[in-house]
Structure formats: structure tokens, C-alpha cells
Enzyme design. Structure first.
Site, PDB file in Angstrom:
ATOM      1  N   SER A  79      25.314   6.816 -20.481  1.00 40.08           N
ATOM      2  CA  SER A  79      24.640   6.019 -21.506  1.00 40.08           C
ATOM      3  C   SER A  79      25.624   5.582 -22.583  1.00 40.08           C
ATOM      4  O   SER A  79      26.516   6.335 -22.972  1.00 40.08           O
ATOM      5  CB  SER A  79      23.512   6.815 -22.161  1.00 40.08           C
ATOM      6  OG  SER A  79      22.910   6.059 -23.200  1.00 40.08           O
TER       7      SER A  79
ATOM      8  N   LYS B 173      18.755  11.294 -17.878  1.00 39.53           N
ATOM      9  CA  LYS B 173      19.096   9.925 -18.301  1.00 39.53           C
ATOM     10  C   LYS B 173      17.848   9.047 -18.321  1.00 39.53           C
ATOM     11  O   LYS B 173      17.685   8.192 -19.214  1.00 39.53           O
ATOM     12  CB  LYS B 173      20.142   9.340 -17.348  1.00 39.53           C
ATOM     13  CG  LYS B 173      20.502   7.860 -17.606  1.00 39.53           C
ATOM     14  CD  LYS B 173      20.958   7.611 -19.043  1.00 39.53           C
ATOM     15  CE  LYS B 173      21.610   6.267 -19.265  1.00 39.53           C
ATOM     16  NZ  LYS B 173      21.057   5.106 -18.621  1.00 39.53           N
TER      17      LYS B 173
ATOM     18  N   HIS C 159      15.995   9.879 -21.408  1.00 34.20           N
ATOM     19  CA  HIS C 159      16.760   9.264 -22.497  1.00 34.20           C
ATOM     20  C   HIS C 159      16.346   7.810 -22.651  1.00 34.20           C
ATOM     21  O   HIS C 159      16.074   7.331 -23.759  1.00 34.20           O
ATOM     22  CB  HIS C 159      18.258   9.365 -22.201  1.00 34.20           C
ATOM     23  CG  HIS C 159      19.119   8.447 -23.006  1.00 34.20           C
ATOM     24  ND1 HIS C 159      19.217   7.091 -22.743  1.00 34.20           N
ATOM     25  CD2 HIS C 159      19.924   8.666 -24.064  1.00 34.20           C
ATOM     26  CE1 HIS C 159      20.033   6.524 -23.611  1.00 34.20           C
ATOM     27  NE2 HIS C 159      20.478   7.463 -24.425  1.00 34.20           N
TER      28      HIS C 159
ATOM     29  N   GLU D 286      14.426   5.805 -25.623  1.00 28.53           N
ATOM     30  CA  GLU D 286      15.016   4.562 -26.131  1.00 28.53           C
ATOM     31  C   GLU D 286      13.959   3.456 -26.216  1.00 28.53           C
ATOM     32  O   GLU D 286      13.904   2.718 -27.211  1.00 28.53           O
ATOM     33  CB  GLU D 286      16.160   4.148 -25.211  1.00 28.53           C
ATOM     34  CG  GLU D 286      16.850   2.847 -25.550  1.00 28.53           C
ATOM     35  CD  GLU D 286      17.872   2.470 -24.489  1.00 28.53           C
ATOM     36  OE1 GLU D 286      17.865   1.305 -24.051  1.00 28.53           O
ATOM     37  OE2 GLU D 286      18.647   3.362 -24.068  1.00 28.53           O
TER      38      GLU D 286
END
Length: 468
Positions: free
Chosen positions: A129, A183, A186, A190
């Protein structure tokens, strides 16, 4: 030039920048792309930056690497990853390591890990990321899968990752597809974070009537405090950017249709499978879907009745209330994301360390933020913490922000401004803090029409009744 052990295939922008990052840190690296022209162009443009070995076909690419080899694949998720793996395997030796550095779905990673392990190869599914800049200057890296494989490339991955307070933003995440799962979450956080910021912008612009210059100043100020984060920082930057053609603010010329690559949707789908309420993330995904209905919205605007008022009170107090609502809702988004990862770890047998995950998210990645330090501290103090909202720091911070949070939602409803992420975050908070919810009525309904049974509050067992 030394013969490298490490190679990268897939020289789109992310792959290019990651390869350059590896070379900048002093590691020799072999590079390859499906189209020979792109490899040649890469070497022409960046070959002077480090110890690169370029190859125009798979066989020579693998042959350029010293055994045991480690190859990171930087291509689009899905079939392209499988195609590259299939092209590599005939040229590899048992014990060679393949790393998938793209945004792959974690179930694909689990499948590839089992298959490659059975064939004698090592495999790591690695979340990366930070976008193009992070790939070049230091991303957050989330490797999962083969521990042996990670140990082999640990020095490279930790060195090229972002560094915060002397710590690398890279750690072994866990077994199976856990690296790509983390991820994925994540990216879900976001989505929520970006939607919350967009709703704050809408309120500042259309309820409080602030100009773009004033909104930019607000975000700049917010970035100096507890809201300090990459996304707040770039938002302030956006409001300072003028369109070179018109001289107006560039943001005003951007069409209000948000795109997506699917990771937010994956997060919500997985949460539904696990039975975890990630309402903020899911509302953010739905908000993007709604934004895509631009033509329908334009047609509906003059036909559908509703308020379109503005806030007539103290504007500075309202700006502070929006800030409080943004902060509290942001805490909820992270609380939901970490709860989802905890549930996934139980479901799939992974051993995730939430404190370490918060640590590697502090730099390089898109959701990097000051309060990730607080999340790390919360899990260091209480490793079995069930929900971030119960950590003393966040419990007290949300309590202090609560009045402003509720005020903002009330004003938004009165003004006809949609705030799905703010509202769903508060609804989650209010539901989580209540010892009683009206789900007893739902259970009664289910038992009446479908004999689905229910539990009682006054005695043990499962019951079915004849209602009415």
C-alpha cells in the site's frame, strides 16, 4: 554487477517504482515485462539508478537469477497472476519463491499457496500500500503465507518499506492468504475514510457555505491535530490546486462519479460471510455506487422533493462539530476493520497481531494517520481487546466528540445532505453501546411465520410458541 537473487515482473507504474526502490536501497534486481518494449524503455529511463538486469522473455529472466530465486509479480489481480505463475513455473526450481504483490483476493492467494506448496515452491501473498509514490519511496508491506519464504526476503522487504520511528512498516502478517486479507481490510477502511472526508466537505460547502479557500484552510488546520493523516493532508492540497485552463479550483471541474477497483466490495462481502457489521465501509461502497448513477441523479434532482437549506448558526462551532463527527466516525471505521480481521483470524486459523498491523500502517500506506499510534498502544495494553471503542483513549475521545457528532447528523438531515457514512457510524456506536436491542421482536416474527425458534431471557433452552 552481481547476479541478483531477486526479480520483478510487471513493469507498470507500481512495478517500475518498486523495482527502482529495491535498486535504490542497494539490492541488485532482475526486471521483466510481458512486452519487451516496456522492459527496454524502463532500462533506458531508469537503468542508471541501480543494479538492474533486464530480460525480454521469461526464460532469460529466470535464468538471470541466482538460486534460490525470489520473484515478485506486479500485475493486475485475477487471471493475469495465474498466467504469470504458469509461465514462470517451467523455468523455476523447487524451493524458489514467488511473491504476489498485487491486490489479489485472499481466497485466490490461499488457492495458489496450496497449489505451489504441493509443487515444491514457496509462495507469499503480499499486500503493498502507498500508491505510486509509496512504491518508490517506501510503502507499507503486508506479506502472508510461507514463513520460510518471508525470512528469505525479509531484509529486502523491510528495507524498502516506509520507516516510522526507526521501525519498518513491514512485518509477517500470518498464514495463508492473511497478507492480502489485511490489505483488503486496509482498502475497506480507506473507502470509509474517503467517504467520511467527502461528507465533511459536503457539509462545509453546502451547509456552512464555506468557500474552497476556507475549506482548504479547515483541512490544513485539522491535519495539525488528532486528524493528522495522509488523506486529510492531500485533501487540503486538493483545495489549493487551481485549474490551469480556467483559473478556478480544479476540484470543481471533477465529475462527481467515484471509481473503484473492487477491494472495498470484497471487504463488505467477506464481512457478510463472517457476520461482522462493517457498516461504515459498506455504506462507503454503496455511496460510490450511488455516485455512479450520475444521469439518473441529474434527472431526479428537479423531481424529488426535499429540503435544501443551510446552517444558520455559529459557523465556527459547526466546523468544530464536523471535525468531531469526522474523528468519531473514523474511529468507528477502524474499530470495524480490526473487528473484521479478528473474526477472519478465528475463521481461517490465522495468528494476526493487531498491534503490529497498526504499526506497519503508520507509514507508507494510504490510511496512515497519527492515531494509529493510539491503536497500537491500545492493543499493546490489552491484546484481547474486542473492540477499539472499548479502549480507554478511544472511549473517552468518542464521548467528547459525541455532541458534535449528533449535531452534524441532525443538521445534515434538516438540510437534505446525504451522510451515509456519518449516520451509519453513529448508528453502529449507538447499537454497540446498548445492552438491549429490538431484535427480540425480529425473533418473535421469525418464530411466528417460520417456526425458527427463539431463546428466552428467563430460562435456558430453545423454544417455539403458538403466537396470537
Amino acid at each position: 554487477m552481481s547476479r541478483p537473487h531477486f526479480g520483478l515482473t510487471g513493469l507498470a507504474v507500481m512495478g517500475q517504482n518498486l523495482a527502482r526502490n529495491v535498486a535504490h536501497k542497494g539490492f541488485p534486481i532482475a526486471v521483466h515485462n510481458r512486452s519487451a518494449e516496456k522492459t527496454e524503455q524502463f532500462l533506458k529511463e531508469f537503468g542508471h539508478e541501480g543494479d538492474f538486469t533486464g530480460s525480454t522473455d521469461i526464460a532469460s529472466f529466470v535464468a538471470a537469477l541466482e538460486a534460490p530465486r525470489a520473484i515478485i509479480i506486479m500485475v493486475k489481480a485475477g487471471k493475469p497472476v495465474d498466467d504469470v505463475i504458469d509461465a514462470l513455473k517451467p523455468h523455476l526450481s523447487p524451493g524458489d519463491l514467488i511473491i504476489d504483490g498485487g491486490n489479489s483476493l485472499f481466497t485466490d492467494t490461499e488457492r495458489r499457496l496450496k497449489q505451489l506448496t504441493a509443487e515444491g515452491f514457496l509462495f507469499i501473498g503480499t499486500g503493498v500500500s502507498g500508491g505510486e509514490e509509496g512504491a518508490l519511496k517506501g510503502p507499507s508491506i503486508m506479506p502472508g503465507g510461507s514463513v520460510e519464504g518471508y525470512e528469505r526476503v525479509k531484509d529486502i522487504l523491510t528495507t524498502i518499506s516506509a520507516q516510522v520511528d526507526g521501525e519498518a512498516c513491514c512485518t509477517y502478517i500470518g498464514e495463508g492468504g492473511s497478507g492480502h486479507y489485511v490489505k483488503m481490510v486496509h482498502n475497506g477502511i480507506e473507502y470509509a475514510d474517503m467517504q467520511l472526508i467527502a461528507e465533511a466537505y459536503d457539509l462545509l460547502k453546502n451547509a456552512a457555505g464555506l468557500s474552497n479557500e476556507e475549506i482548504g484552510e479547515v483541512f490544513t488546520e485539522w491535519n495539525q491535530g488528532d486528524l493528522d493523516s495522509f488523506l486529510i493532508e492531500i485533501t487540503a492540497q486538493i483545495f489549493q490546486t487551481k485549474d490551469p485552463d480556467t483559473g478556478g479550483h480544479l476540484v470543481d471541474y471533477v465529475l462527481d462519479k467515484a471509481g473503484q477497483k473492487g477491494t472495498g466490495k470484497w471487504t463488505s462481502q467477506s464481512a457478510l460471510d463472517l457476520g461482522v457489521p462493517v457498516t461504515g465501509i459498506t455504506e462507503a461502497v454503496f455511496a460510490r455506487f450511488l455516485s455512479a448513477l450520475k444521469d439518473q441523479r441529474v434527472a431526479a434532482a428537479p423531481q424529488l422533493a426535499g429540503p435544501s437549506g443551510t446552517y444558520n448558526g455559529d459557523k465556527s462551532a459547526f466546523v468544530q462539530a464536523v471535525r468531531d463527527a469526522l474523528y468519531a466516525s473514523k474511529v468507528v471505521a477502524y474499530a470495524q476493520g480490526f473487528a473484521q480481521m479478528d473474526s477472519a483470524a478465528t475463521e481461517y486459523g490465522w495468528h494476526l497481531n493487531p498491534g503490529e498491523i497498526a504499526t506497519i500502517w503508520r507509514g507508507g500506506c494510504i490510511i496512515r494517520a497519527r492515531f494509529l499510534n493510539r491503536i497500537k498502544e491500545a492493543y499493546d495494553t490489552q491484546p484481547d481487546l474486542q473492540n477499539l471503542l472499548l479502549a480507554p483513549y478511544f472511549r473517552d475521545a468518542v464521548a467528547q466528540a459525541q455532541e458534535g457528532w449528533r449535531t452534524v447528523i441532525k443538521v445534515a438531515v434538516e438540510c437534505g445532505i446525504p451522510i451515509p457514512a456519518f449516520a451509519s457510524s453513529l448508528a453502529y456506536y449507538d447499537a454497540y453501546r446498548r445492552a438491549w436491542l429490538p431484535a427480540n421482536l425480529i425473533q418473535a416474527q421469525r418464530d411466528l411465520f417460520g417456526a425458527h425458534t427463539y431463546e428466552r431471557t428467563d430460562k435456558e433452552g430453545v423454544f417455539h410458541s403458538s403466537w396470537g
